[in-house]
Write an enzyme that holds these catalytic residues in place. Sequence first.
Site: not given
Length: 328
Positions: A269, A240, A287
């Site tokens: 993000e 993460r 991601h």
Amino acid sequence: MSKPKIFVARAIFPEIITRLEQHFDVESNQNDVTLSKADLIGKLKDKVGVFTTGGERIDEELLSACKQLRICANMAVGYNNFDVDAMTRHGVLATNAPDVLTETTADFGFALLMATARRITESEHYLRAGKWTKWSYDMFAGSDVHGATLGILGMGRIGQGIAKRGAYGFGMNVVYHNRSKLDAATEAACKARYVSKEELLKTADHLVLVLPYSPSSHHAMGAAEIAQMKPSATLVNIARGGIVDDAALALALREKRIAAAGLDVFEGEPKVHPDLLTIPNVVLTPHIASATVPTRLAMANLAVDNLISYLTKNKAVTPLNPSVIATK
Ligand code: GLV
């Protein structure tokens, strides 16, 4: 009888909407409009369930405003977008999507490690830019993966998958650090040895982060931790954003205090720290570690299973706060 009302917070496979519509009165965001917190609250005021994808913050403010809500089903294994304690207080079930993404995500972690160690994207950019006019012996010389020491921080299911790929596929010496040491059988299956975090940082040639995000893992890799790594080491984050201090990492990469990094997740993000965008020795992906069609479908179907199971049978497949079920 009218069907329970649910909201699908982001665009998703059409077959998932069709499946949901068999059981629920579905309002969906198939146009993928970016919803503010207030918009999401507006959508959830008259809903009993919501299908979330990992970016929607479910917290005290939202729960206090959406009194009919009974379940939030996350199509992600990570659930740091949920305040699970607040959900439990409000009697709202939280579910995530574990297991179905383990192997796909481990594949990606390994791919990112290899791309980083062997400078694959950096060399491709060079080639595409027309800079390849002559071969030379040290062009994009990276570091070996086979036989190297693989360090894993966070040894859950995905970490174990990466360990096995390293140990069995690439003859790597695998060390790991985790909140708790694994049992001997699991360690043997992964050919992995438990070490302190300090030893992990100091010995890993390639360090992969797979730990869950929580306030206690915020900046688990900050300037001080990065400083303990070998100058030849690579760092891969598929966990993460926020686990790595991206500003400190960018500086360390620029100053070549570590060799390279591979990042699939970022602090804040989809914004990316601007320094990371200008540094050559970092591989950046948006991601996508679990992004294969079968796996994303399986994750979405698991979220749907949870919604159907809870709202029609008062059961759940992968509950995070099962005490909520027992009290209903
Ligand atoms: C993806 O990041 C997930 O948590 O599933």
